[in-house]
Motif scaffolding. Sequence first.
Motif, mmCIF file in Angstrom:
data_model
loop_
_atom_site.group_PDB
_atom_site.id
_atom_site.type_symbol
_atom_site.label_atom_id
_atom_site.label_comp_id
_atom_site.label_asym_id
_atom_site.label_seq_id
_atom_site.Cartn_x
_atom_site.Cartn_y
_atom_site.Cartn_z
ATOM 1 N N THR A 49 41.259 7.546 105.748
ATOM 2 C CA THR A 49 42.303 7.518 104.707
ATOM 3 C C THR A 49 41.972 7.070 103.461
ATOM 4 O OG1 THR A 49 43.865 6.727 106.800
ATOM 5 C CG2 THR A 49 44.734 6.337 104.446
ATOM 6 N N CYS A 50 41.036 6.190 103.243
ATOM 7 C CA CYS A 50 40.625 5.805 102.072
ATOM 8 C C CYS A 50 39.914 6.983 101.400
ATOM 9 C CB CYS A 50 39.555 4.699 102.461
ATOM 10 S SG CYS A 50 38.851 4.147 100.684
ATOM 11 N N LEU A 51 39.156 7.728 101.917
ATOM 12 C CA LEU A 51 38.465 8.822 101.363
ATOM 13 C C LEU A 51 39.483 10.052 101.172
ATOM 14 C CD1 LEU A 51 35.950 10.589 100.751
ATOM 15 C CD2 LEU A 51 35.882 11.126 103.066
ATOM 16 N N SER A 52 40.506 10.047 101.875
ATOM 17 C CA SER A 52 41.547 11.197 101.398
ATOM 18 C C SER A 52 42.339 10.584 100.239
ATOM 19 C CB SER A 52 42.745 11.243 102.617
ATOM 20 O OG SER A 52 41.975 12.082 103.587
ATOM 21 N N TYR A 53 42.500 9.263 99.850
ATOM 22 C CA TYR A 53 43.260 8.836 99.078
ATOM 23 C C TYR A 53 42.228 8.893 97.615
ATOM 24 C CZ TYR A 53 44.890 5.191 95.541
ATOM 25 O OH TYR A 53 44.955 4.606 94.336
ATOM 26 N N ALA A 54 41.026 8.722 97.687
ATOM 27 C CA ALA A 54 40.015 8.652 96.706
ATOM 28 C C ALA A 54 40.191 10.322 95.938
ATOM 29 C CB ALA A 54 38.758 8.377 96.731
ATOM 30 N N VAL A 55 39.786 11.249 96.983
ATOM 31 C CA VAL A 55 39.883 12.550 96.750
ATOM 32 C C VAL A 55 41.241 13.008 96.032
ATOM 33 C CG1 VAL A 55 39.696 15.041 97.366
ATOM 34 C CG2 VAL A 55 38.101 13.131 98.266
ATOM 35 N N GLU A 56 42.415 12.654 96.656
ATOM 36 C CA GLU A 56 43.604 13.055 96.016
ATOM 37 C C GLU A 56 44.246 12.540 94.928
ATOM 38 O OE1 GLU A 56 46.156 12.050 99.535
ATOM 39 O OE2 GLU A 56 45.132 13.836 100.679
ATOM 40 N N THR A 57 43.676 11.148 94.555
ATOM 41 C CA THR A 57 43.968 10.507 93.249
ATOM 42 C C THR A 57 42.764 10.538 92.394
ATOM 43 O OG1 THR A 57 43.259 8.518 94.106
ATOM 44 C CG2 THR A 57 45.537 9.085 94.378
ATOM 45 N N ARG A 58 41.809 11.506 92.803
ATOM 46 C CA ARG A 58 40.652 11.826 91.722
ATOM 47 C C ARG A 58 40.066 10.328 91.231
ATOM 48 N NH1 ARG A 58 44.382 16.177 90.493
ATOM 49 N NH2 ARG A 58 43.400 18.043 90.981
ATOM 50 N N GLN A 59 39.643 9.762 92.163
ATOM 51 C CA GLN A 59 38.990 8.395 91.901
ATOM 52 C C GLN A 59 37.482 8.619 91.210
ATOM 53 O OE1 GLN A 59 40.363 5.147 91.947
ATOM 54 N NE2 GLN A 59 42.081 6.263 92.392
ATOM 55 N N ASP A 60 37.272 8.337 89.779
ATOM 56 C CA ASP A 60 36.160 8.843 89.480
ATOM 57 C C ASP A 60 34.871 7.823 89.531
ATOM 58 O OD1 ASP A 60 37.239 11.282 88.362
ATOM 59 O OD2 ASP A 60 38.039 10.312 86.544
ATOM 60 N N ILE A 63 32.499 3.822 95.420
ATOM 61 C CA ILE A 63 32.419 4.166 96.766
ATOM 62 C C ILE A 63 33.756 4.131 97.376
ATOM 63 C CG2 ILE A 63 30.994 3.764 98.917
ATOM 64 C CD1 ILE A 63 29.356 4.205 96.392
ATOM 65 N N TRP A 64 34.290 5.112 98.033
ATOM 66 C CA TRP A 64 35.519 5.251 98.708
ATOM 67 C C TRP A 64 35.435 6.195 99.903
ATOM 68 C CZ3 TRP A 64 40.528 3.273 96.854
ATOM 69 C CH2 TRP A 64 40.445 2.872 95.271
ATOM 70 N N GLY A 65 35.809 5.491 100.839
ATOM 71 C CA GLY A 65 35.707 6.222 102.382
ATOM 72 C C GLY A 65 34.190 6.589 102.545
ATOM 73 N N GLY A 66 33.212 5.694 102.113
ATOM 74 C CA GLY A 66 31.841 6.087 102.176
ATOM 75 C C GLY A 66 30.986 7.031 101.593
ATOM 76 N N LEU A 67 31.930 7.521 100.552
ATOM 77 C CA LEU A 67 31.086 8.604 99.473
ATOM 78 C C LEU A 67 31.095 8.183 97.949
ATOM 79 C CD1 LEU A 67 32.838 11.884 100.872
ATOM 80 C CD2 LEU A 67 30.516 10.718 101.536
ATOM 81 N N ALA A 69 31.162 8.942 94.027
ATOM 82 C CA ALA A 69 32.091 9.879 93.178
ATOM 83 C C ALA A 69 31.352 11.193 93.187
ATOM 84 C CB ALA A 69 32.004 9.345 91.711
ATOM 85 N N THR A 70 30.177 11.378 93.060
ATOM 86 C CA THR A 70 29.464 12.625 92.807
ATOM 87 C C THR A 70 29.668 13.402 94.462
ATOM 88 O OG1 THR A 70 27.668 11.936 91.535
ATOM 89 C CG2 THR A 70 27.301 13.901 92.923
ATOM 90 N N GLU A 71 29.799 12.571 95.486
ATOM 91 C CA GLU A 71 29.671 13.138 96.981
ATOM 92 C C GLU A 71 31.258 13.656 97.090
ATOM 93 O OE1 GLU A 71 26.322 10.750 99.218
ATOM 94 O OE2 GLU A 71 28.457 9.877 99.044
ATOM 95 N N ARG A 72 32.253 12.782 96.535
ATOM 96 C CA ARG A 72 33.621 13.164 96.619
ATOM 97 C C ARG A 72 33.900 14.494 95.781
ATOM 98 N NH1 ARG A 72 33.976 7.790 95.735
ATOM 99 N NH2 ARG A 72 35.000 7.974 93.858
ATOM 100 N N ARG A 73 33.512 14.686 94.770
ATOM 101 C CA ARG A 73 33.355 15.825 93.670
ATOM 102 C C ARG A 73 33.173 17.082 94.563
ATOM 103 N NH1 ARG A 73 32.542 12.186 89.353
ATOM 104 N NH2 ARG A 73 30.185 12.439 89.346
ATOM 105 N N ARG A 74 31.938 16.750 95.101
ATOM 106 C CA ARG A 74 31.466 18.054 95.858
ATOM 107 C C ARG A 74 32.258 18.374 97.087
ATOM 108 N NH1 ARG A 74 26.494 15.917 97.660
ATOM 109 N NH2 ARG A 74 25.556 16.147 95.498
ATOM 110 N N ALA A 76 35.481 17.811 97.037
ATOM 111 C CA ALA A 76 36.749 18.326 96.688
ATOM 112 C C ALA A 76 36.644 19.919 96.171
ATOM 113 C CB ALA A 76 37.288 17.664 95.353
ATOM 114 N N ARG A 77 35.203 20.110 95.740
ATOM 115 C CA ARG A 77 34.926 21.569 95.439
ATOM 116 C C ARG A 77 34.724 22.471 96.848
ATOM 117 N NH1 ARG A 77 31.394 19.244 91.442
ATOM 118 N NH2 ARG A 77 29.968 19.743 93.015
ATOM 119 N N GLY A 78 34.770 21.864 97.848
ATOM 120 C CA GLY A 78 34.404 22.456 99.139
ATOM 121 C C GLY A 78 33.051 22.754 99.334
ATOM 122 N N GLY A 79 32.381 21.594 99.243
ATOM 123 C CA GLY A 79 30.935 21.532 99.659
ATOM 124 C C GLY A 79 30.626 21.189 100.702
ATOM 125 N N THR A 80 29.640 20.919 101.160
ATOM 126 C CA THR A 80 29.137 20.670 102.393
ATOM 127 C C THR A 80 29.869 19.791 103.276
ATOM 128 O OG1 THR A 80 27.099 19.265 101.899
ATOM 129 C CG2 THR A 80 26.683 21.415 101.911
#
Length: 92
Positions: A49-60, A63-67, A69-74, A76-80
């Motif tokens: 839930t934390c990770l989803s919140y961070a991705v959906e609200t574009r937290q720049d 560490i949110w949901g264990g990732l 900011a760089t990992e979250r951007r990846r 959001a772009r459909g990375g690995t």
Amino acid sequence: MEPWTDRAACRDADPDLFFPVTEDRTRRAIAAQVARAKTVCARCPVWSTCLSYAVETRQDHGIWGGLTATERRRLARGGTETRTRQQPPDAA
């Protein structure tokens, strides 16, 4: 219903742990801090839930949901990384 943040493992942790300051610090020190934050996330019952919140609200930052900011951007772009993981992110 209580907000998900009330059940977060980080609720009683120092918030600074999840927002590493990079100025005047070595990469090793930053990586160690990120690893400590991810350890907290790894035992969190609401990490997804934390990770989803961070991705959906574009937290720049932080560490949110264990990732990071760089990992979250990846993510959001459909990375690995995938949103459908059944396990919390591993502590680095």
